[in-house]
Design a protein around this motif. Structure first.
Motif, mmCIF file in Angstrom:
data_model
loop_
_atom_site.group_PDB
_atom_site.id
_atom_site.type_symbol
_atom_site.label_atom_id
_atom_site.label_comp_id
_atom_site.label_asym_id
_atom_site.label_seq_id
_atom_site.Cartn_x
_atom_site.Cartn_y
_atom_site.Cartn_z
ATOM 1 N N ILE A 96 0.831 -1.212 0.000
ATOM 2 C CA ILE A 96 0.000 0.000 0.000
ATOM 3 C C ILE A 96 0.861 1.256 0.000
ATOM 4 N N TYR A 187 -3.594 14.198 2.933
ATOM 5 C CA TYR A 187 -4.127 12.834 2.817
ATOM 6 C C TYR A 187 -4.913 12.716 1.516
ATOM 7 N N LYS A 189 -7.401 9.904 -0.606
ATOM 8 C CA LYS A 189 -8.041 8.587 -0.654
ATOM 9 C C LYS A 189 -7.651 7.894 -1.948
ATOM 10 N N ASP A 190 -7.253 6.629 -1.858
ATOM 11 C CA ASP A 190 -6.856 5.857 -3.039
ATOM 12 C C ASP A 190 -7.091 4.385 -2.720
ATOM 13 N N ALA A 191 -8.338 3.968 -2.845
ATOM 14 C CA ALA A 191 -8.698 2.620 -2.412
ATOM 15 C C ALA A 191 -7.969 1.548 -3.221
ATOM 16 N N ALA A 192 -7.738 1.784 -4.493
ATOM 17 C CA ALA A 192 -7.067 0.764 -5.311
ATOM 18 C C ALA A 192 -5.648 0.519 -4.827
ATOM 19 N N LYS A 193 -5.067 1.527 -4.188
ATOM 20 C CA LYS A 193 -3.695 1.391 -3.675
ATOM 21 C C LYS A 193 -3.651 1.017 -2.206
ATOM 22 N N ARG A 194 -4.700 1.362 -1.508
ATOM 23 C CA ARG A 194 -4.631 1.213 -0.049
ATOM 24 C C ARG A 194 -5.542 0.118 0.501
ATOM 25 N N VAL A 195 -6.376 -0.479 -0.315
ATOM 26 C CA VAL A 195 -7.264 -1.544 0.160
ATOM 27 C C VAL A 195 -6.876 -2.832 -0.550
ATOM 28 N N HIS A 200 -6.733 -5.873 -6.068
ATOM 29 C CA HIS A 200 -5.828 -4.732 -5.927
ATOM 30 C C HIS A 200 -4.404 -5.206 -5.629
#
Length: 603
Positions: A96, A187, A189-195, A200
């Motif tokens: 991530i 900050y 948000k980047d769900a594809a990178k962080r979830v 992913h």
């Protein structure tokens, strides 16, 4: 606040803290563990940095991940075995990435001065695909922290900074003019990178591998990699504190000192190797560098001569390599500077002093009773582990923090289905400290209740994390930064997870402690006994001491069964060293003739 220009003697741990402060760290988390503990204690002096003792290393890293994603440069510190606890988030964090930099400082303990194993944390960098830096003294530790944060942000990766005991605790001169950087990143948000759902994560793994290639290129110009050309016959590759040992043992050897240890700067290594027929690798513990150099096809000598276990020093390095270097090069003793080392004072003249619990230690009474009742005791890591030694010998097994509960469950389940061990059913107890209960014991207790295990767990509540130097924890009611806070109620917690019986004893009261244990052990229910008395080293208030009345002492030595260092035999009579006596009265409770008496005023 800034430091201005300064020149100080700092330990490696203090230097890491000062370097982190200067680098703009705003959040720092740790669980105390020697040899890393002083990093957070030093860093907590600066009010601009939020510092916390976390319940365990996994939580510390998880807090650190959140903080760096939130835009704050973050430092997380732990000892080597703590990285095992934090391994789960550690292995996914490189996927991530970070936002603001995150540096994980891990202090290894070659020689096991205060640890249960001497694992080599460098493999956690390679396994996770994370860059690994190693300072060799306090000056490098100070500056390398800043470099690590820059590396972390530039490559969107955590960085592992590895210390060893001798770097953590040795003091060397540090010069610095550390004006503090201000780092506050937005900050995003980047769900594809962080979830990291599988879809992913599959996309992120190739990113991690490409990043390692970029890091390997950057390692070639890393300023803390240093080639020192001297001898044209002897070339040694090393890193960390081993660089200091090499310089003392072989002052004329050429040295490639690596600060960027993973991924390796291969071009730099090959350039250095081209000057020599064979390279010698000096490193503590595992052949981490040696294997990498062999994989490059280089002729390398390392662990075939240098011990793979224990801590090195200049003498061990010299003795290990002198003969083979002489054979290879014809250089007498390989250039080993033996004479100076022999003139150093030898420690053999010092009296041997086995480790022992302090006079008045509350754990002594509890483990004396456990030993007397001949129970099977699974224990955790703490001062109380010393009760495994004679004369108490009150522990059967011990592995790591929190494991005392799970092992007790396993023992009890095994005995329940055994014919040969049927006599041990209902005689198992698990023992762990208040800090280690919070660190890793709570989940084991939940498991014990959930799986209906009739067993007794003893929480040795001495109101602090004593073994590492009296750090606070969630049960003490005070934070690392000195603020009053909610104190975890151990009794209420145990009731809340479903424990049938929770009782509190004073371990200085041997009779009540034994009576309580007899009632709970084998009762057929899950129970917790909280053995509560503050560590005697914390309570410095005046207290009574005890003295032997010679005429009434029979010389039975019963009082010595406690193993208290304040009690000795003088001739055929017991004797109390009153300067050591903590006034716990446990010896007097054991003395059948009543020869041990409290000293009254004027006696």
């Amino acid at each position: 606040m800034g430091f201005g220009h300064k020149r100080e003697l700092l330990s490696g741990n203090e230097a890491v803290a000062r370097g982190a402060y200067a680098a703009g760290v705003r959040v720092a988390c740790a669980y105390p563990g020697t040899p890393s503990t002083e990093i957070l204690e030093e860093l907590s002096r600066f009010p601009e940095v939020y510092c916390e003792w976390s319940p365990n290393e996994k939580v510390a890293l998880e807090v650190g991940i959140g903080a760096c994603l939130g835009g704050a440069r973050t430092l997380v510190a732990m000892k080597h075995v703590g990285l095992n606890v934090a391994a789960d988030p550690w292995m996914t964090l490189p996927y991530i990435g970070v936002n603001a930099g995150l540096v994980l400082v891990v202090a290894d303990d070659p020689g096991m001065h205060s640890s249960q194993n001497e694992q080599d944390s460098r493999y956690y960098a390679r396994m996770a695909g994370v860059p690994l830096l190693e300072p060799s003294d306090s000056m490098e530790a100070y500056h390398m922290v800043g470099a690590a944060f820059e590396l972390s942000e530039r490559h969107d990766t955590p960085v592992l900074l590895r210390l060893e005991t001798r770097v953590s605790h040795s003091r060397t001169v540090v010069e610095y003019d550390g004006e503090r950087l201000e780092v506050d990143l937005p900050y995003r948000k980047d769900a594809a990178k962080r979830v990291m759902i599988p879809g992913h994560a599959r996309l992120r793994h190739p990113v991690l591998l490409r990043r390692l290639e970029e890091l390997a290129r950057e390692a070639e110009t890393f300023p803390f990699n240093r080639v020192e050309m001297r001898s044209d016959r002897v070339g040694i590759v090393t890193s960390g504190v081993c660089y200091q040992y090499v310089r003392e043992a072989f002052p004329e050897a050429s040295v490639l000192k690596l600060g960027f240890v993973y991924p390796l700067p291969e071009r730099t290594v090959r350039d250095f190797a081209s000057h020599f027929r064979r390279l010698y690798v000096v490193e503590e513990l595992e052949p981490f560098l040696e294997d990498s150099l062999k994989a490059m096809g280089l002729d390398v000598m390392g662990k075939a001569r240098i011990p793979r276990e224990g801590e090195l020093d200049p003498d061990r390095v010299g003795r290990s390599l002198a003969e083979i270097i002489e054979v290879d090069t014809g250089l007498k003793d390989g250039g080993w500077d033996r004479a100076e080392l022999i003139s150093a004072p030898l420690p053999s003249g010092l009296p041997a002093r086995p480790p022992v619990m302090c006079p008045g230690c509350p754990h002594r009474g509890l483990f004396y009773v456990l030993s007397r009742l001949k129970l099977v005791v699974s224990s955790d890591i703490g001062c109380y582990t010393l009760s495994v030694l004679p004369p108490i010998e009150g522990i059967d097994c011990q592995v790591c923090m929190g494991a005392g509960v799970g092992m007790a469950l396993g023992l009890e389940k095994a005995f329940a289905g055994s014919r040969v061990n049927a006599d041990l059913r209902g005689k198992v107890v698990g023992a762990l400290g208040d800090s280690t209960f919070i660190h890793g014991g709570i989940t084991g207790l939940i498991d014990m209740v959930y799986n209906r295990t009739p067993c007794t767990i003893i929480i040795l509540d001495n109101r602090t994390t004593a073994m590492t130097g009296f750090q606070d924890h969630p049960g003490t009611g005070r934070t690392l930064m000195g603020e009053r806070t909610h104190a975890l109620d151990l009794e209420a917690l145990c009731h809340a997870v479903g424990v049938d019986s929770v009782r509190v004893v004073d371990p200085w009261d041997l009779e009540v402690t034994e009576k309580t244990l007899r009632e709970e052990v084998g009762s057929g229910r899950t129970s917790v006994i909280i053995s509560r008395r503050a560590c005697t080293l914390m309570d410095r208030s005046p207290h009574a001491v005890f003295r032997v009345v010679d005429e009434e002492c029979t010389g039975c030595r019963r009082c010595l069964r406690l193993g208290c260092p304040a009690l000795v035999m003088r001739g055929d009579k017991a004797w109390v060293e009153e300067g050591l006596c903590a006034g716990c009265s446990m010896c007097a409770q054991l003395c059948r003739p009543g020869a041990l008496r409290e000293v009254k005023g004027g006696d």
